[in-house]
Design an enzyme around this catalytic site. Structure first.
Site, PDB file in Angstrom:
ATOM      1  N   THR A  99      -3.755  -3.632   0.883  1.00 43.91           N
ATOM      2  CA  THR A  99      -4.741  -4.456   1.587  1.00 43.91           C
ATOM      3  C   THR A  99      -5.100  -5.644   0.715  1.00 43.91           C
ATOM      4  O   THR A  99      -5.447  -5.482  -0.456  1.00 43.91           O
ATOM      5  CB  THR A  99      -5.996  -3.615   1.890  1.00 43.91           C
ATOM      6  N   HIS A 151      -0.990   5.574   8.680  1.00 44.62           N
ATOM      7  CA  HIS A 151      -1.798   5.774   7.467  1.00 44.62           C
ATOM      8  C   HIS A 151      -2.625   7.057   7.637  1.00 44.62           C
ATOM      9  O   HIS A 151      -3.712   7.042   8.186  1.00 44.62           O
ATOM     10  CB  HIS A 151      -2.707   4.568   7.247  1.00 44.62           C
ATOM     11  N   ASN A 165      -5.960   8.542   2.244  1.00 49.95           N
ATOM     12  CA  ASN A 165      -7.054   7.721   1.690  1.00 49.95           C
ATOM     13  C   ASN A 165      -8.333   7.649   2.520  1.00 49.95           C
ATOM     14  O   ASN A 165      -9.076   6.670   2.435  1.00 49.95           O
ATOM     15  CB  ASN A 165      -6.560   6.291   1.398  1.00 49.95           C
ATOM     16  N   TYR A 186      -9.020   7.441   5.863  1.00 49.99           N
ATOM     17  CA  TYR A 186      -9.168   6.701   7.121  1.00 49.99           C
ATOM     18  C   TYR A 186      -9.028   7.649   8.318  1.00 49.99           C
ATOM     19  O   TYR A 186      -8.935   8.852   8.154  1.00 49.99           O
ATOM     20  CB  TYR A 186      -8.202   5.507   7.140  1.00 49.99           C
ATOM     21  N   ARG A 199       2.039   8.273   5.817  1.00 46.22           N
ATOM     22  CA  ARG A 199       1.535   8.376   4.449  1.00 46.22           C
ATOM     23  C   ARG A 199       0.434   9.424   4.414  1.00 46.22           C
ATOM     24  O   ARG A 199      -0.476   9.406   5.257  1.00 46.22           O
ATOM     25  CB  ARG A 199       0.986   7.019   3.996  1.00 46.22           C
ATOM     26  N   ASN A 228     -12.766   7.688  -0.484  1.00 45.08           N
ATOM     27  CA  ASN A 228     -13.568   7.541   0.737  1.00 45.08           C
ATOM     28  C   ASN A 228     -14.248   8.846   1.154  1.00 45.08           C
ATOM     29  O   ASN A 228     -14.220   9.225   2.332  1.00 45.08           O
ATOM     30  CB  ASN A 228     -12.728   6.961   1.889  1.00 45.08           C
ATOM     31  N   ARG A 248       0.579  -1.886  -7.469  1.00 42.83           N
ATOM     32  CA  ARG A 248       0.055  -2.953  -8.312  1.00 42.83           C
ATOM     33  C   ARG A 248       1.134  -3.763  -9.037  1.00 42.83           C
ATOM     34  O   ARG A 248       1.007  -5.000  -9.145  1.00 42.83           O
ATOM     35  CB  ARG A 248      -0.993  -2.383  -9.278  1.00 42.83           C
TER      36      ARG A 248
HETATM   37  C1  LIG Z   1      -5.490  -3.851  -3.914  1.00 37.10           C
HETATM   38  C2  LIG Z   1      -5.027  -2.546  -3.351  1.00 37.10           C
HETATM   39  C3  LIG Z   1      -4.972  -2.373  -1.971  1.00 37.10           C
HETATM   40  C4  LIG Z   1      -4.495  -1.179  -1.416  1.00 37.10           C
HETATM   41  N1  LIG Z   1      -4.387  -1.072  -0.049  1.00 37.10           N
HETATM   42  C5  LIG Z   1      -3.791   0.016   0.504  1.00 37.10           C
HETATM   43  C6  LIG Z   1      -3.550   0.083   1.909  1.00 37.10           C
HETATM   44  O1  LIG Z   1      -3.829  -0.837   2.701  1.00 37.10           O
HETATM   45  N2  LIG Z   1      -2.950   1.208   2.389  1.00 37.10           N
HETATM   46  C7  LIG Z   1      -2.593   2.258   1.570  1.00 37.10           C
HETATM   47  O2  LIG Z   1      -2.042   3.254   2.044  1.00 37.10           O
HETATM   48  N3  LIG Z   1      -2.815   2.202   0.228  1.00 37.10           N
HETATM   49  C8  LIG Z   1      -3.378   1.119  -0.321  1.00 37.10           C
HETATM   50  N4  LIG Z   1      -3.526   1.043  -1.695  1.00 37.10           N
HETATM   51  C9  LIG Z   1      -2.941   2.088  -2.547  1.00 37.10           C
HETATM   52  C10 LIG Z   1      -1.524   1.652  -2.987  1.00 37.10           C
HETATM   53  O3  LIG Z   1      -0.624   1.633  -1.887  1.00 37.10           O
HETATM   54  C11 LIG Z   1      -0.920   2.578  -4.065  1.00 37.10           C
HETATM   55  O4  LIG Z   1      -0.783   3.880  -3.540  1.00 37.10           O
HETATM   56  C12 LIG Z   1      -1.755   2.612  -5.333  1.00 37.10           C
HETATM   57  O5  LIG Z   1      -1.998   1.282  -5.794  1.00 37.10           O
HETATM   58  C13 LIG Z   1      -1.086   3.415  -6.453  1.00 37.10           C
HETATM   59  O6  LIG Z   1       0.197   2.919  -6.716  1.00 37.10           O
HETATM   60  P1  LIG Z   1       0.494   1.951  -7.990  1.00 37.10           P
HETATM   61  O7  LIG Z   1       0.099   2.749  -9.214  1.00 37.10           O
HETATM   62  O8  LIG Z   1       1.976   1.696  -7.906  1.00 37.10           O
HETATM   63  O9  LIG Z   1      -0.349   0.738  -7.809  1.00 37.10           O
HETATM   64  C14 LIG Z   1      -4.060  -0.112  -2.257  1.00 37.10           C
HETATM   65  C15 LIG Z   1      -4.136  -0.280  -3.653  1.00 37.10           C
HETATM   66  C16 LIG Z   1      -4.593  -1.469  -4.195  1.00 37.10           C
HETATM   67  C17 LIG Z   1      -4.616  -1.644  -5.699  1.00 37.10           C
END
Ligand SMILES: Cc1cc2nc3c(=O)[nH]c(=O)nc-3n(C[C@H](O)[C@H](O)[C@H](O)COP(=O)(O)O)c2cc1C
Length: 358
Positions: free
Chosen positions: A25, A174, A177, A179, A226, A234, A317
């Protein structure tokens, strides 16, 4: 020979490598409509094997956060089409993540006439950012009637057809997390006494009916989900029957024949660890592809793929901060660090201006 950077398949699709860009997001969709800035952002990351979009609402009721996109209007479909065209031109495939926020949101973020819906009228602990008034406590949502549930399922199915019209290769539900889909799965947020609440068979019903409707709309090889077993984000506390509940879900999702399950492990971000036993259970029970996500670097990605623990690796990230992550990891180059202060701010700063290798 590296597995990570070699081609693979997902359903009928060929992916140019095993790296998936995680859904992120970014709150740049002013008016909830995908725009030219988002075309540039996604196209910059088109060397991924698969890009999963940021959480995108299938319904006006699901727009809990400010400036997140939707996929329920003609303008949104047209906006997304420009993005899928640009991404496909770079070689990546693209799934859209359907995120209905349910009780995570605020009336100030919703368009006129939209409602905050949830399985039960149970408020989530915590606050939501609004552009109009800053941080606000989550409001108490309205418990969905059977008619609301039927409407929501139809919205998901229609959104899936819209996603096809917008040029997507598939849809990710989704179910993670905290939702709406997870709000039905978890007993703290689902206190219903009808056939959508109580036993896990009932708490899983909404998710499975949504998946079934989306499959009927676009075909099972175009649908993934997912999930975040042991996730607490949340206001989703741990509970005793968690592993048994997710075992039921894995069995039922396998019976539906989805293309993939995408498991989130947010322990690198401070969440409780996801037991290896539950990842193994999903691997053994679900015959489609398994995607693992959370805290991966190139070495751990390669070693989990080589060990057969999953089929694809999703990365969040690092992709956010490195448009050319694939080239950097493949060449062992240094990577940019993500700037948290611009994760959700409008405009190009911290979005399309991360430097690429020249
Ligand atoms: C800025 C940000 C926005 C995110 N938005 C979503 C999202 O819209 N949907 C989702 O399933 N996970 C979302 N996540 C979780 C990421 O998809 C991911 O699972 C999480 O960052 C861990 O992976 P990483 O260590 O590779 O960053 C978000 C994470 C971050 C940092």
């Amino acid at each position: 020979m590296s597995l990570l950077f070699s081609k693979t398949t997902l359903g009928s699709l060929t992916l140019q490598n095993h790296l998936v860009m995680s859904p992120l997001t970014r709150s740049r969709a002013t008016g909830n409509i995908p725009n030219e800035l988002m075309v540039e952002y996604y196209a910059q990351r088109g060397s991924a094997g698969l890009i999963i979009t940021e959480g995108t609402s299938p319904s006006p009721n699901g727009l809990g956060y400010p400036r997140i996109p939707g996929i329920f209007s003609a303008e949104q479909i047209a906006g997304w089409k420009r993005i899928t065209d640009a991404v496909h031109a770079k070689g990546a495939k693209m799934f859209i993540q359907f995120m209905h926020c349910g009780r995570i949101g605020h009336a100030l973020n919703l368009p006129a006439g939209a409602r905050m819906l949830a399985p039960s009228a149970v408020v989530a602990a915590g606050e939501m950012y609004t552009d109009a008034e800053g941080m606000k406590p989550h409001p108490t949502p309205q418990a969905m009637t059977e008619a609301d549930i039927k409407t929501a399922i139809e919205e998901f199915a229609q959104a899936a057809k819209n996603a096809m019209a917008a040029g997507f290769d598939g849809v990710e539900l989704h179910g993670a997390n905290g939702y709406l889909l997870e709000q039905f799965i978890r007993p703290n947020s689902n206190q219903r006494t009808d056939r959508y609440g109580g036993s896990i068979e009932n708490r899983a019903r909404f998710v499975l009916e949504v998946a079934d409707a989306v499959i009927k709309a676009i075909g099972k090889d175009k649908v993934g989900i997912r999930l975040s077993p042991f996730g607490v984000f949340n206001d989703m506390p741990l509970y005793d029957a968690m592993e048994a509940d997710y075992t039921h879900l894995a069995q039922q999702l396998n019976a539906l024949g989805l293309a993939y399950i995408h498991l989130v492990d947010h322990s690198p971000m401070g969440a409780p660890p996801v037991p290896d036993s539950i990842k193994q259970m999903f691997r053994n029970t679900f015959k489609g592809k398994l995607i693992l996500a959370g805290g991966y670097d190139a070495a751990r990605a390669e070693s989990d793929l080589a060990a057969g623990e999953c089929d694809l690796i999703a990365v969040g990230r690092p992709f956010l901060a490195n448009p050319d992550l694939v080239a950097r990891w493949e060449n062992g180059a240094a990577v940019n660090a993500p700037d948290m202060s611009t994760f959700y701010t409008p405009g190009p700063k911290g979005y399309t201006d991360y430097p690429m290798l020249s």
